[in-house]
Design an enzyme around this catalytic site. Structure first.
Site, PDB file in Angstrom:
ATOM      1  CB  CYS A 277      -3.494   2.204  -3.052  1.00 24.98           C
ATOM      2  SG  CYS A 277      -2.627   1.517  -1.654  1.00 24.98           S
TER       3      CYS A 277
ATOM      4  CG  HIS B  85      -1.789  -1.022   1.512  1.00 26.53           C
ATOM      5  ND1 HIS B  85      -3.108  -0.941   1.161  1.00 26.53           N
ATOM      6  CD2 HIS B  85      -1.626  -2.241   2.098  1.00 26.53           C
ATOM      7  CE1 HIS B  85      -3.730  -2.063   1.519  1.00 26.53           C
ATOM      8  NE2 HIS B  85      -2.844  -2.862   2.091  1.00 26.53           N
TER       9      HIS B  85
ATOM     10  CE1 TYR C   6      -2.323   0.715   4.524  1.00 31.63           C
ATOM     11  CE2 TYR C   6      -1.324   2.359   5.946  1.00 31.63           C
ATOM     12  CZ  TYR C   6      -2.089   2.031   4.841  1.00 31.63           C
ATOM     13  OH  TYR C   6      -2.600   3.024   4.053  1.00 31.63           O
TER      14      TYR C   6
ATOM     15  CE  LYS D 161      -8.809   2.965  -2.005  1.00 25.46           C
ATOM     16  NZ  LYS D 161      -8.832   3.120  -0.569  1.00 25.46           N
TER      17      LYS D 161
ATOM     18  CG  HIS E  57      -5.439  -1.343  -1.643  1.00 25.25           C
ATOM     19  ND1 HIS E  57      -5.684  -0.267  -0.843  1.00 25.25           N
ATOM     20  CD2 HIS E  57      -6.611  -2.008  -1.714  1.00 25.25           C
ATOM     21  CE1 HIS E  57      -6.941  -0.280  -0.449  1.00 25.25           C
ATOM     22  NE2 HIS E  57      -7.538  -1.328  -0.971  1.00 25.25           N
TER      23      HIS E  57
END
Length: 139
Positions: free
Chosen positions: A127, A13, A41, A125, A117
């Site tokens: 990420c 991430h 995380y 997204k 991610h």
């Protein structure tokens, strides 16, 4: 001691914050704005490459909705430009630390897939703002 989880994914991430953002402010955002009881995380990496462990491997974190029970999550602080657009702005320290974390996890969970991610279904997204699958395919 709890039973170890069946880890299927090692997820990379970015925090989608400026690189100078503090770990404490990120955790406060999770608690106060998102209402999370768990961390996002397992490990977070500062711009200087320092790895901060936020949760042990047996804990479930809030990294990817629907996949957290079978995942470990590592993030670097950064991932956006000054306008909030995705940008791979990892420092060399962060690149080295990410590789070290993933190598260590791979040794413990040899069958787990390393991916970003954004590589999960229904994730909309950028990420972690780079292609983690190809960058870490050698691990």
């Amino acid at each position: 001691m709890r039973d170890m989880r069946n880890i299927k994914y090692l997820v990379v991430h970015c925090t989608a914050t400026p690189q100078a953002t503090t770990v404490e402010s990120i955790q406060r955002y999770w608690r106060e704005r998102l209402g999370w009881k768990a961390n996002g995380y397992h490990k977070i990496i500062k711009a200087n490459g320092e790895v901060i462990t936020l949760a042990q491997d047996d804990a479930v974190c809030n990294g990817v909705a629907g996949y957290n029970s079978a995942s470990l999550h590592v993030s670097y602080i950064g991932g956006i430009d000054s306008r909030g657009n995705p940008l791979d702005n990892r420092t060399q320290g962060q690149k080295d630390a990410l590789s070290q974390v993933l190598h260590a996890w791979r040794a413990k969970y040899p069958d787990a897939k390393i991916q970003g991610h954004c590589d999960f279904p229904k994730v909309n997204k950028a990420c972690p703002s780079f292609d983690a699958k190809s960058e870490y395919a050698h691990i």
